[in-house]
Write a protein that holds these residues in place. Structure first.
Motif, PDB file in Angstrom:
ATOM      1  N   THR A   1       0.964  -1.265   0.264  1.00 20.50           N
ATOM      2  CA  THR A   1      -0.105   0.215   0.022  1.00 20.50           C
ATOM      3  C   THR A   1       1.126   1.219   0.088  1.00 20.50           C
ATOM      4  O   THR A   1       2.089   1.342   0.357  1.00 20.50           O
ATOM      5  CB  THR A   1      -1.067  -0.156   1.345  1.00 20.50           C
ATOM      6  N   LYS A   3      -0.069   4.117   1.531  1.00 18.10           N
ATOM      7  CA  LYS A   3      -0.107   4.596   3.046  1.00 18.10           C
ATOM      8  C   LYS A   3      -0.470   3.627   3.837  1.00 18.10           C
ATOM      9  O   LYS A   3      -1.044   2.677   3.538  1.00 18.10           O
ATOM     10  CB  LYS A   3      -1.373   5.782   2.788  1.00 18.10           C
ATOM     11  N   ARG A   5      -2.472   1.513   6.616  1.00 22.58           N
ATOM     12  CA  ARG A   5      -3.872   1.217   6.594  1.00 22.58           C
ATOM     13  C   ARG A   5      -4.428   1.930   7.853  1.00 22.58           C
ATOM     14  O   ARG A   5      -3.953   1.811   9.027  1.00 22.58           O
ATOM     15  CB  ARG A   5      -3.791  -0.256   6.758  1.00 22.58           C
ATOM     16  N   LYS A   9     -11.600   0.813   9.233  1.00 23.06           N
ATOM     17  CA  LYS A   9     -11.780   1.023   7.782  1.00 23.06           C
ATOM     18  C   LYS A   9     -12.689   2.365   7.513  1.00 23.06           C
ATOM     19  O   LYS A   9     -13.643   2.538   8.165  1.00 23.06           O
ATOM     20  CB  LYS A   9     -12.418  -0.192   7.681  1.00 23.06           C
ATOM     21  N   SER A 133      -9.785  -2.665  10.677  1.00 17.25           N
ATOM     22  CA  SER A 133      -9.299  -1.856   9.402  1.00 17.25           C
ATOM     23  C   SER A 133      -9.639  -2.580   8.197  1.00 17.25           C
ATOM     24  O   SER A 133      -9.229  -1.928   7.219  1.00 17.25           O
ATOM     25  CB  SER A 133      -7.734  -1.938  10.082  1.00 17.25           C
ATOM     26  N   ARG A 134     -10.412  -3.660   8.351  1.00 15.36           N
ATOM     27  CA  ARG A 134     -10.741  -4.184   6.632  1.00 15.36           C
ATOM     28  C   ARG A 134     -11.809  -5.209   6.716  1.00 15.36           C
ATOM     29  O   ARG A 134     -12.355  -5.389   7.844  1.00 15.36           O
ATOM     30  CB  ARG A 134      -9.426  -4.996   6.449  1.00 15.36           C
ATOM     31  N   ASP A 176     -10.611  -2.418  -0.554  1.00 16.43           N
ATOM     32  CA  ASP A 176      -9.589  -1.959  -0.958  1.00 16.43           C
ATOM     33  C   ASP A 176      -9.415  -1.488  -2.276  1.00 16.43           C
ATOM     34  O   ASP A 176      -8.998  -0.336  -3.008  1.00 16.43           O
ATOM     35  CB  ASP A 176      -8.332  -2.860  -0.646  1.00 16.43           C
ATOM     36  N   ASP A 197      -7.562   6.281   0.990  1.00 14.09           N
ATOM     37  CA  ASP A 197      -6.836   6.308   2.266  1.00 14.09           C
ATOM     38  C   ASP A 197      -5.617   5.387   2.164  1.00 14.09           C
ATOM     39  O   ASP A 197      -4.999   4.973   3.241  1.00 14.09           O
ATOM     40  CB  ASP A 197      -7.740   6.099   3.373  1.00 14.09           C
ATOM     41  N   ILE A 198      -5.753   4.432   1.160  1.00 18.63           N
ATOM     42  CA  ILE A 198      -4.659   3.252   1.137  1.00 18.63           C
ATOM     43  C   ILE A 198      -3.596   3.516   0.061  1.00 18.63           C
ATOM     44  O   ILE A 198      -2.587   3.174  -0.174  1.00 18.63           O
ATOM     45  CB  ILE A 198      -5.148   1.943   1.122  1.00 18.63           C
ATOM     46  N   TYR A 199      -4.440   3.917  -1.330  1.00 15.58           N
ATOM     47  CA  TYR A 199      -3.757   3.887  -2.514  1.00 15.58           C
ATOM     48  C   TYR A 199      -3.597   5.363  -3.111  1.00 15.58           C
ATOM     49  O   TYR A 199      -4.824   5.884  -2.952  1.00 15.58           O
ATOM     50  CB  TYR A 199      -4.182   2.947  -3.438  1.00 15.58           C
TER      51      TYR A 199
END
Length: 354
Positions: A1, A3, A5, A9, A133-134, A176, A197-199
């Motif tokens: 990723t 950023k 994680r 989420k 978180s996921r 994601d 917020d991740i990629y």
């Protein structure tokens, strides 16, 4: 990723789009006919290959959806029957793309037999450890839309009306990354949604380009191992080689001891090691190492297959000690300074180290 994680989420999203080259799509369709598989199966195989090459993971779970209208009486019913399925693929990097497709074909067919089993009940039955978180089970979604609507058009006149595609500026994404494929007018579109917020966008654009490159390579050599398929562009390949090119700091025909001894002879006052504010030049480093080596040879048996323990904190003295041990032809064994002294004494008495 790109950023870290988030601990909880988030659903902030964006998307990128790409049209798979027409000739490549035709070759993919021919390949599917030869393998007796569907377009969806080969696309899942392509995404699995991409994820494997990025992560080296050989146990990958990808999510997808099924219509949920298995019974003929439900075909014309109004209502949301869609169900989520998890496609777990176990494979090896040495497997070919052709073998991976057959693997996924069997996995997909088996999943379809249980497509009516509610996804929520599956998650509960597995008793998965809760992670805020996921998503449970999978983070990547692959969907093939069976539609003839051209989503790339910005205007479509119907009976005097002009229809514009609606794009929500505050786009959300549940996963994601979601690969949404659509076959439209003999072209294959891929619409990739991603969590912002991740990629970063450039990463996802690169991801879609690599997916197309992997498909190209896989169809050219379907029996070649997926770990050998080329997916970097020529520019990326040149950057990869440039950044990973390692120039030797000393002639490779000499070992480290010979190199230091030559430096001590030619440039004895040149700094050999710096540790914090401490310095030692090549002349002194070589002299101290020689003294230690002579002591070890006189007081202990040294040479090949002899292991000598070094129990020190990181320092110039530690480097001097290691070099001195090497000069005797022995090998050093680093010992943690917090290791129990009694245990080290037992190792010495057992002849494991000196």
């Amino acid at each position: 990723t790109d950023k870290p994680r988030p601990a909880v989420k988030t659903y902030n999203g964006a998307s990128v789009q790409k049209i798979i080259h027409t000739d490549l799509f035709k070759r993919l369709q021919t390949f599917n006919q030869q393998q007796g598989c569907t377009l969806f199966m080969s696309l899942v195989a392509a995404v699995n290959t991409l994820l494997y090459r990025y992560t080296q993971q050989e146990d990958i779970i990808i999510g997808s959806v099924v219509a949920g209208r298995e019974h003929a009486d439900l075909e014309n019913q109004i209502g949301f029957y869609v169900n989520t399925i998890a496609l777990r693929t176990l494979f090896k990097g040495k497997n070919s793309f052709q073998e991976l497709v057959q693997n996924i074909k069997q996995t997909t067919l088996q999943s379809y037999e249980h497509q009516l089993f509610p996804f929520d009940e599956l998650v509960d039955a597995l008793q998965l450890k809760h992670d805020t978180s996921r998503n449970p089970l999978f983070d990547i979604m692959v969907v093939l839309q069976n539609t003839e609507t051209d989503h790339t058009s910005t205007r479509q006149p119907i009976d005097g009306l002009t229809i514009h595609n609606y794009e929500d500026e505050n786009r959300i994404t549940k996963f994601d990354i979601s690969f949404n494929f659509a076959e439209i007018q003999n072209q294959l579109y891929v619409h990739v949604e991603y969590n912002t917020d991740i990629y970063e966008e450039h990463t996802v654009v690169q991801l879609t380009n690599h997916l197309e490159s992997l498909l190209q390579a896989a169809l050219q050599k379907p029996t070649t191992s997926i770990q050998s398929l080329k997916y970097l562009s020529d520019h990326e390949e040149s950057l990869f080689k440039a950044f990973n090119k390692v120039e030797p700091y000393f002639p490779l025909e000499k070992n480290i001891i010979e190199h230091i001894e030559a430096k001590a002879l030619l440039q004895p006052h040149k700094t050999a090691i710096q540790f914090n504010e401490q310095l030692i030049d090549y002349g002194n480093l070589n002299n101290v190492a020689n003294q230690l080596a002579q002591y070890l040879v006189e007081k202990h048996s040294t040479g090949k297959d002899v292991l000598i323990g070094v129990m020190m904190h990181r320092s110039i003295t530690m480097a001097e000690s290691i070099l001195g041990i090497w000069k005797t032809g022995s090998a050093y064994v680093p010992l943690d300074t917090d290791y129990p002294v009694e245990r080290i004494q037992q190792m010495v008495e057992a002849g494991q180290i000196k």
